[in-house]
Structures are given as structure tokens and as C-alpha cells.
Design an enzyme around this catalytic site. Structure first.
Site: not given
Ligand code: GLU
Length: 463
Positions: A251-254
Site C-alpha cells: 500500500s501507498k503508506r509503506k
């Protein structure tokens, strides 16, 4: 004839790397079987559309080299390939199902449906439409006609169970009592994903659907639709989603997930495709580095693995480095120049050419070049070590270097070795001081060669 497709929804900024992994398998399977690979834009969820998303996505598919035989851009015999331009087709098909008794009109208001769902959830039941409109269909049709009421068309889930064979997951059985009477056509005239995908895959003669496992729960509904239309089923293969190295969902967060982000960093499309080919599949000879042509030759959908593949940007960079080093210096020079030109940075060709051999083994992607080599083009403005108390030593170094008439790396090296011996100081620190004064950094390309490229005058100035 083998026909595969990727059917992205323009609901993000760009194509997710996981979608490229799926597209790659579809592409390879079509090419291997002399078939066609199709890109279809599924833009029926109007609330989630991202402006410019479709253009960007199609551009990314071109950049990465997965060229579609048919798409909204190149057209084809089953055009249009953009679902928002096919509304009449979906409406006609939804109505056909109503005539066949496989679907029905529904006029239930959203607040009734919400309440119904809440009650069901409170009773720990599977939330499902209670078929109120189906049970009063004649009356509902009359109401719609008389009052021009907005309506949806719902699929009438038959009794029984659905059994199908997924290439990756094996035999899957679902009891239809678990399925809701899915809305097929919305009141705004747009189809839901389920109707759009089945109608288009059939009309576009898609033979194999290789897609992410998140669509597996929808597949039984799709199969009910195929059966209701009396259409042949395509082959289904649901591939596992990419994971971060810590096994969480990508996901974009990591990690960055957008394909063009990697390409913009100077990751080569060949390297990205090669790396993504290894997501859920391995080369029969265990090879890690192979071309797209070779992949097409050896890929087989029956070899797709179920285990969740790990997408590790560090491994991707390593692989990109392998690709980079395959190029001769002249090509790397050209790639570096072009890469920075796109960012409106014009680097002097002659210096870039001289520096490539020094850093070729160290860089993994094109964007690594400037952080390592910037000092060749301008005096450092940050020094990692404070040299203000080394003035005396810097002067001695400068005087010694001044004597060199033939400014070549080996002469510079000899001269400095001689000086450090005479001074009787630690070589490590001595060379670190020179390195810092030249590049500002404790780690730099080989020092003597770098100084030769910088030129005598510039080196003395920096000291
Ligand atoms: N439009 C869906 C998506 O965004 C396509 C799913 C499918 O391949 O059926 O991924």
C-alpha cells in the site's frame, strides 16, 4: 484464439505495480498463443473517477511496453473499449435478463435498504436484499411505467451452488444462498462492475481472465450471469496480491505503488517487467534475469503460484543495476543525459562520459547518478566534515599538487602517497580530507580519477 485483457478503473493516479504484474501475465499468455491483449477502461464508478487517471494509465502501459492490440487509444473490432461509452449495450443486456426471468426491477429507496441491512446485521445474518420488489414485480413495473420512477435491475440469484475451476486456486464451490441479488444496472443507467465486466468479456471474446484475488468473491456472481445469458465461461485465474517485505498488503503508506514513480526514478521498464514477472511465478530454470521475449516463451498460466509474492523495492533496484551494467558506457551516458534532460537539467556530455566508468558498478538506477557525481559539475556547498582546523594541511597538499605538470590520476596518486609518507600522518584521515574538500562527502567515486576529471585548477581551488 487466445484473448486476454486488463480492465483498469481510473480511480487512482496511475497504474498500480500489482496491476502491471497482472497485465504482464495476460500480455504474455496472449502473445505466447498468438492471441490478442486488450486494455479496457472500466470507468462506471463515477464517484471514484480521478481526473486525468485514464490518460495517465494508458500512458504508463505504453511506457512499460505492454502494448495493447485493442484499447481506447488504438481502437479495435469490439470498440468502444471505454465502458462509459457502452451504456446502451449494458442496458439492453440487463433488460434481456429481465425478459428471461433472470433479473428484475427494483425501486427500493436507499434508506429502506440501509435499514434492512442494519436489522440483518443485528441478527447476525448475511445482509441481502429481501426481494420485496421481485415478489411484487408486476406492480413495480406498472409503478415505474406510470410514474417514470427511477429503478435498478437486480440479478435473481438462483437456488443451488456454483462450482468452478480456478487455474490458480483449484476447485471453488459456493452455495448461492450466500449471494445477494446483485444490482446489475444502476438508476443512473450505468452498469455495476459485475454486469459491465461479464458483458464486455463476452462481447470482446475474452478467453482467459487473469486478475487479482480481490475479484475472486465476485466470480460466482459472474458465473451466474454467464449462465443466465447462456454464454461459455472464460478461464479464470486469480493471482495473489503483492505484499510488502513485512508481508502486509502493498500500500501507498509503506512503499510507492505507482508504476510511473519507479520509471521516473530511472528504473528501466525491462527491469521492472523482469522483476514483476517473478511475482507469483518462477522461471523453470530458476533464472532471475530474463527478457520479456524469453518470459513469453516459458510462461504458462498453470505455473502461477498461489503464495503471496513479496514486492521488495530494494531487490528491484538491485535487478535494475544488473540491467544498467549490461549497457556500454556510451549508452549509459546517453540514458543519464536523457534522464536529467527530462527534469530540465542539462549535464555536460563530456564530463558525464568520463565519470560513468567510475560509478558504473555503484549505481543501481539513473537517479543515483547525480547524488554521486554532482561535485563534478559544481563545488560542494555542504561539507560532511568540518575542515576549518585543517588549513595548514590543506595548504601543504595544495603546494604538493601544484608541482604536478601532467595531471593524471596515477601522478596525483603518487604525489599524495609521497606527501602522506613524508608527513608521517594516518593515510585514512589524510585522503578523507582531500575527498571532503573535492566532493564534500566521505564516500565518493575513486579519488585520483575524480581529481583528474575535475582538472588541476579546480582541485587547487577547492583545496
Ligand atoms: N475494473 C476492475 C479493476 O479495477 C477490473 C477487475 C477485473 O479484472 O475483472 O481492477
Amino acid at each position: 484464439m487466445t484473448r486476454t485483457r486488463i480492465a483498469p478503473s481510473p480511480t487512482g493516479q496511475d497504474v498500480h505495480v500489482g496491476s502491471i504484474a497482472a497485465a504482464l501475465m495476460n500480455f504474455a499468455w496472449a502473445k505466447k498463443n498468438n492471441g490478442q491483449f486488450i486494455i479496457r477502461i472500466e470507468d462506471t464508478d463515477r464517484t471514484r473517477l480521478v481526473k486525468g487517471g485514464e490518460e495517465k494509465m494508458l500512458d504508463t502501459f505504453d511506457r512499460i511496453g505492454l502494448k495493447a492490440d485493442e484499447s481506447p487509444k488504438v481502437g479495435g473490432p469490439y470498440a468502444p473499449y471505454r465502458q462509459s461509452e457502452r451504456l446502451e449495450i449494458y442496458k439492453k443486456h440487463a433488460e434481456e435478463l429481465v425478459v428471461k426471468g433472470k433479473a428484475y426491477y427494483c425501486i427500493c429507496a436507499p434508506d429502506r435498504l440501509t435499514k434492512m441491512r442494519e436489522v440483518q446485521q443485528a441478527k447476525k445474518q448475511i445482509p441481502k436484499y429481501d426481494r420485496q420488489c421481485f415478489l411484487n414485480q408486476e406492480e413495480i413495473v406498472k409503478k415505474i411505467m406510470d410514474n417514470k420512477l427511477p429503478y435498478v435491475i437486480r440479478l435473481l440469484i438462483p437456488e443451488g451452488k456454483i462450482e468452478f475451476e480456478d487455474v490458480v486456486r483449484g476447485k471453488i464451490t459456493i452455495d448461492n444462498s450466500n449471494l445477494d441479488d446483485q444490482v446489475l444496472l444502476k438508476s443512473d443507467g450505468f452498469p455495476t462492475y459485475h454486469l459491465g465486466v461479464v458483458v464486455d468479456d463476452h462481447l470482446m471474446k475474452i478467453t482467459h481472465i487473469i486478475r487479482g484475488e480481490e475479484w475472486l468473491p465476485s466470480t460466482p456472481k459472474h458465473i451466474i450471469l454467464y449462465q443466465a445469458f447462456e454464454w461459455d465461461l472464460p478461464v479464470f485465474a486469480h493471482i495473489s496480491l503483492l505484499r510488502n517485505p513485512d508481508k502486509s498488503k502493498l500500500s501507498k503508506r509503506k512503499n510507492p505503488v505507482w508504476t510511473s514513480w519507479y520509471l521516473d526514478q530511472g528504473i528501466f521498464s525491462e527491469a521492472l517487467l523482469n522483476y514483476l514477472a517473478l511475482m507469483g511465478w518462477s522461471h523453470p530454470e530458476g533464472k532471475e534475469i530474463f527478457s520479456l521475449d524469453e518470459y513469453i516463451k516459458v510462461f504458462d498460466i498453470k505455473d502461477i503460484q498461489k503464495t503471496a509474492p513479496v514486492f521488495d523495492p530494494v531487490k528491484l533496484e538491485w535487478m535494475n543495476g544488473v540491467y544498467l551494467r549490461k549497457y556500454p558506457v556510451s549508452s549509459i551516458k546517453y540514458l543519464v543525459l536523457e534522464f536529467y534532460k527530462k527534469q530540465k537539467i542539462n549535464l555536460p556530455e563530456e564530463i558525464v562520459e568520463k565519470t560513468i566508468p567510475l560509478i558504473k558498478e555503484r549505481i543501481k538506477k539513473l537517479s543515483d547518478y547525480l547524488p554521486l557525481c554532482e561535485f563534478f559539475f559544481k563545488k560542494p556547498n555542504i561539507y560532511e566534515v568540518d575542515l576549518s582546523n585543517k588549513k595548514e594541511l590543506l595548504k601543504q597538499i595544495k603546494d604538493e599538487l601544484e608541482k604536478i605538470s601532467d595531471w593524471k590520476a596515477n601522478n596525483i596518486g603518487e604525489s599524495m602517497q609521497g606527501l602522506v609518507k613524508n608527513l608521517g600522518i594516518k593515510a585514512g584521515e589524510f585522503f578523507m580530507i582531500i575527498r571532503i574538500s573535492m566532493s564534500g562527502k566521505k564516500i565518493s567515486p575513486p579519488l585520483n580519477e575524480s581529481m583528474e576529471i575535475l582538472g588541476k585548477e579546480e582541485c587547487l581551488k577547492r583545496l
